[in-house]
Design a protein around this motif. Structure first.
Motif, short mmCIF file in Angstrom:
data_model
loop_
_atom_site.label_atom_id
_atom_site.label_comp_id
_atom_site.label_asym_id
_atom_site.label_seq_id
_atom_site.Cartn_x
_atom_site.Cartn_y
_atom_site.Cartn_z
N TYR A 33 0.78 -1.23 0.00
CA TYR A 33 0.00 0.00 0.00
C TYR A 33 0.82 1.29 0.00
O TYR A 33 0.35 2.31 -0.51
CB TYR A 33 -0.95 0.03 1.20
CG TYR A 33 -2.02 -1.03 1.14
CD1 TYR A 33 -3.12 -0.88 0.30
CD2 TYR A 33 -1.93 -2.19 1.89
CE1 TYR A 33 -4.11 -1.85 0.23
CE2 TYR A 33 -2.92 -3.17 1.83
CZ TYR A 33 -4.00 -3.00 0.99
OH TYR A 33 -4.97 -3.96 0.92
N ASN A 34 1.99 1.31 0.60
CA ASN A 34 2.65 2.61 0.81
C ASN A 34 4.17 2.48 0.79
O ASN A 34 4.86 3.07 1.62
CB ASN A 34 2.21 3.21 2.14
CG ASN A 34 1.95 4.70 2.05
OD1 ASN A 34 2.36 5.34 1.10
ND2 ASN A 34 1.30 5.25 3.06
N SER A 54 -4.56 2.72 -2.39
CA SER A 54 -3.49 2.45 -3.36
C SER A 54 -3.89 3.07 -4.69
O SER A 54 -5.04 3.48 -4.89
CB SER A 54 -3.25 0.95 -3.51
OG SER A 54 -4.28 0.34 -4.26
N TYR A 64 6.39 5.80 0.60
CA TYR A 64 6.40 6.61 1.81
C TYR A 64 7.39 6.05 2.83
O TYR A 64 8.17 6.79 3.44
CB TYR A 64 5.00 6.68 2.41
CG TYR A 64 4.95 7.42 3.72
CD1 TYR A 64 4.89 8.81 3.75
CD2 TYR A 64 4.97 6.74 4.93
CE1 TYR A 64 4.86 9.51 4.95
CE2 TYR A 64 4.95 7.42 6.14
CZ TYR A 64 4.88 8.80 6.14
OH TYR A 64 4.86 9.47 7.33
N TYR A 65 7.36 4.72 3.04
CA TYR A 65 8.21 4.13 4.06
C TYR A 65 9.67 4.05 3.63
O TYR A 65 10.57 4.03 4.48
CB TYR A 65 7.68 2.76 4.46
CG TYR A 65 6.43 2.85 5.30
CD1 TYR A 65 6.49 3.21 6.64
CD2 TYR A 65 5.17 2.62 4.75
CE1 TYR A 65 5.35 3.32 7.41
CE2 TYR A 65 4.02 2.73 5.51
CZ TYR A 65 4.12 3.07 6.84
OH TYR A 65 2.99 3.20 7.60
#
Length: 267
Positions: free
Chosen positions: A78-79, A235, A82-83
């Motif tokens: 999903y991300n 997403s 960002y991480y």
């Protein structure tokens, strides 16, 4: 026109603050779900004459697999971008951000490792027992998502719509509560099937491993697939496909569950 009825939601996700230590609603509900799950599995072991000394390692296998898998699933599915840019936040599990699909994969791997050294508890035997309290824990986690004002639904004009004031002023479907209700009903269904059928067959030496695991996969991920239509996209997959990432990941889980049920029926 009078304003539509809705529920204003602006609850602090922190239950209480002890200075350097903060206790979050999400963390409390997460812990409660797994504690109740532990008690349920403990009763199952007593009913089926399994050694209670195995409960502690089983508990840590499940917790470890669920948390690590769910966190990695959220990050990868999903991300990821960002991480990659904020790696320290990978460890902020108390703030939410757990993907049930990743958690399921993590628990499966953990239970496989657990069952390898226990001949009296084959892999599908232990998964049949663990899925019952797992979905109960999932119900508590979804309630925790409400306190975190995350995983909310699409805009809605229903009277029970929530305005998550920490997000925006738009009335939305409280899809977290829809999912929590679905998980609660699935928990009751699985527990009754276990008590009224699986346990009796096991006590008679006629166990059919995989029945509860198959039901779990079919019921949970069919519910997830349907409820995703009410959930705000998390997403970018919806830009290229008519379904989002949660629905895409649910399809193989449903197919696996159907295969397990077919396998049990064949036996």
């Amino acid at each position: 026109m009078p304003p539509l009825l809705h529920i204003e939601w602006n609850v602090d996700p922190v239950l209480f603050d002890l200075g350097p230590v903060q206790v979050h609603w999400y963390g409390l509900l997460f812990t409660t779900g797994f504690f109740l799950g532990y008690l349920i599995v403990q009763r199952m072991f007593v009913w089926e004459d399994k050694p209670l000394r195995d409960l502690e390692p089983l508990f840590f296998y499940v917790i470890g697999g669920a948390v690590i898998g769910a966190r990695l699933g959220h990050i990868v599915f999903y991300n990821l971008t960002y991480y990659v840019l904020n790696p320290i936040e990978i460890f902020y599990v108390h703030q939410g951000g757990l993907a049930s699909h990743g958690g399921g994969i993590g628990i499966i791997i953990a239970l496989y490792l657990y069952a390898r050294s226990r001949r009296d508890q084959p892999f599908l035997w232990i998964t049949d027992r663990v899925v019952v309290p797992t979905i109960l824990a999932g119900m508590f986690i979804r309630i925790g998502n409400v306190f975190n004002s995350e995983l909310y639904g699409l805009p809605a004009d229903v009277p029970w719509a929530f305005v998550f004031e920490q997000v925006d002023a738009v009335p939305r479907h409280p899809v977290q509560l829809y999912e929590a209700l679905a998980y609660g009903l699935i928990f009751v269904t699985l527990f009754l099937v276990y008590r009224l059928y699986v346990l009796k067959r096991a006590q008679q030496g006629e166990a059919q491993h995989g029945l509860l695991s198959g039901l779990f996969l079919v019921l949970v991920f069919t519910a997830r697939f349907g409820l995703e239509f009410f959930k705000a996209p998390v997403s970018d997959l919806v830009e290229v496909l008519p379904i989002d990432m949660g629905q895409l990941l649910s399809l193989p889980a449903v197919l696996l569950g159907l295969w397990l049920l077919w396998r049990v029926k064949g036996r």
